[in-house]
Enzyme design. Sequence first.
Site, PDB file in Angstrom:
ATOM      1  NE  ARG A  56      -5.724 -14.059  -9.238  1.00 28.25           N
ATOM      2  CZ  ARG A  56      -7.635 -14.680  -9.922  1.00 28.25           C
ATOM      3  NH1 ARG A  56      -8.512 -13.829  -9.959  1.00 28.25           N
ATOM      4  NH2 ARG A  56      -7.384 -15.489 -11.142  1.00 28.25           N
ATOM      5  CE1 TYR A 108      11.168   2.291  -0.348  1.00 26.21           C
ATOM      6  CE2 TYR A 108      10.297   1.608  -2.149  1.00 26.21           C
ATOM      7  CZ  TYR A 108      10.797   1.991  -1.687  1.00 26.21           C
ATOM      8  OH  TYR A 108      11.781   0.467  -1.224  1.00 26.21           O
ATOM      9  CG  ASP A 179       3.556   5.065   1.579  1.00 22.38           C
ATOM     10  OD1 ASP A 179       3.322   4.798   2.943  1.00 22.38           O
ATOM     11  OD2 ASP A 179       4.727   5.290   0.446  1.00 22.38           O
ATOM     12  CE  LYS A 204      10.089  -1.066   3.610  1.00 21.18           C
ATOM     13  NZ  LYS A 204       9.585   0.033   2.940  1.00 21.18           N
TER      14      LYS A 204
HETATM   15  C1  PLP Z   1       9.421   0.071   1.434  1.00 19.50           C
HETATM   16  C2  PLP Z   1       8.016   1.713   1.388  1.00 19.50           C
HETATM   17  C3  PLP Z   1       7.443   1.672   0.158  1.00 19.50           C
HETATM   18  C4  PLP Z   1       7.807   0.339  -0.731  1.00 19.50           C
HETATM   19  O1  PLP Z   1       6.772  -0.828   0.248  1.00 19.50           O
HETATM   20  P1  PLP Z   1       7.555  -2.992  -0.710  1.00 19.50           P
HETATM   21  O2  PLP Z   1       6.728  -3.152   0.842  1.00 19.50           O
HETATM   22  O3  PLP Z   1       8.890  -2.753  -0.009  1.00 19.50           O
HETATM   23  O4  PLP Z   1       6.682  -2.715  -1.617  1.00 19.50           O
HETATM   24  C5  PLP Z   1       6.681   2.957  -0.024  1.00 19.50           C
HETATM   25  N1  PLP Z   1       6.464   3.269   0.846  1.00 19.50           N
HETATM   26  C6  PLP Z   1       7.374   3.903   2.162  1.00 19.50           C
HETATM   27  C7  PLP Z   1       7.359   5.058   2.723  1.00 19.50           C
HETATM   28  C8  PLP Z   1       8.102   2.695   2.577  1.00 19.50           C
HETATM   29  O5  PLP Z   1       9.293   2.905   2.881  1.00 19.50           O
END
Ligand code: PLP
Length: 389
Positions: A56, A108, A179, A204
């Site tokens: 961890r 998101y 983000d 993503k």
């Molecule tokens: C999908 C997404 C998240 C969340 O991520 P997860 O891996 O699904 O927890 C946060 N910000 C954006 C812009 C996203 O597309």
Amino acid sequence: MLAMNTQDHDFGTRVVHAGWHADDDPTGAVMPPIYMTSTYVQDAPGEPRNGFEYSRTQNVTRFALQDALAELEGGAAGFTFTSGMAAIHTLLLTLKPGDRVVAGNDLYGGTHRLFNKIAARFGLIFEYVDAANEATWQDLPADTRLVYVETPSNPLLKLTPLKMSIDAAHKVGAEIAVDNTFATPYLQQPIALGADYVIHSTTKYVAGHSDVVGGALIIRDEARKEDIWFHQNSAGTVNSPFDAFLTLRGLRTLEVRMERHCNNAQAVADFLEAHPKVSKTIYPGLASHPQHELAKQQMNAFGGMVCFELPGGEQPARDLVCALKVFALAESLGGVESLVELPAPMTHASVPPETRREIGIEDGLVRLSVGIESAADLIADLEQALAKI
Ligand SMILES: *Cc1c(COP(=O)(O)O)cnc(C)c1O
């Protein structure tokens, strides 16, 4: 072989080599082995070998991914997590009750839910602003602790002026998190402009193959490293060695994938904008996008996400997404395969309907994650589906 100093090279070279050198391993392994161990033997009580105690806290495979992302984003250190949400959550854990977070209003859906339904219960104060509007950045509340933005935003593909928002946050002594999931470090590197944190859902584009869920937090200032590591370790939000391996494997092809995503998305957006049955097409690479000039300034290209609307709202949009054959109807984005979804009943269902309407997420808005298939096939698929409605 001498270890390559990857900072001397272009992004396309760095992305293939960042975070791991064959010299890091006694066997010369070109990819980091998957260190599937929970614990490490100690030579005497409190004397772990090379500082490795428990996975961890320390794991070689995770460290390789963390270092790679830090290097590509130009940060002092990187941390990776079970999911994008876990990365955002861990950042919020470093705040305290009463701290004010000023966030873009077009986030998101899951981020919105985490802020309002969980973090607010622990005393964080959230204020939502139109991050695309330059006036927002003229005067932030003086007690702002953290600014949180997404650019391009999900799903409306609005841009936050990065330099302006970063300077505004710092002017009131706040930190700012960006983000960068939609853009990836291939398209923009907010830390180079002064951002304190970059967040990714590595699920993503970073991993890129729709086979692993993960998240990352990259920091600009080395002085924040111990505290973020403390919170990652204490909250236990780390990703597994196997997931770290898969994510790093996907990351290696980020540049070639992004080039193709961007070219395909532009072709799809041009097609949709010219189609008589489409009432509105949203893509930062279109001259009709209200922030096209800003996109040209702060991004290297315009990304792989395209949104559009059909006259008549939700029903024709539902019919359309069901008629598509190459685009799969699914949440998520950024994988090699093309996906389509309706944000209102799917990814953004957790945003209250009145809030969705206020910020412009119409019930019939269609979101495409344009994959790396042949652009001609993607356009033909959209054409046949549009002909059916
Ligand atoms: C999908 C997404 C998240 C969340 O991520 P997860 O891996 O699904 O927890 C946060 N910000 C954006 C812009 C996203 O597309």
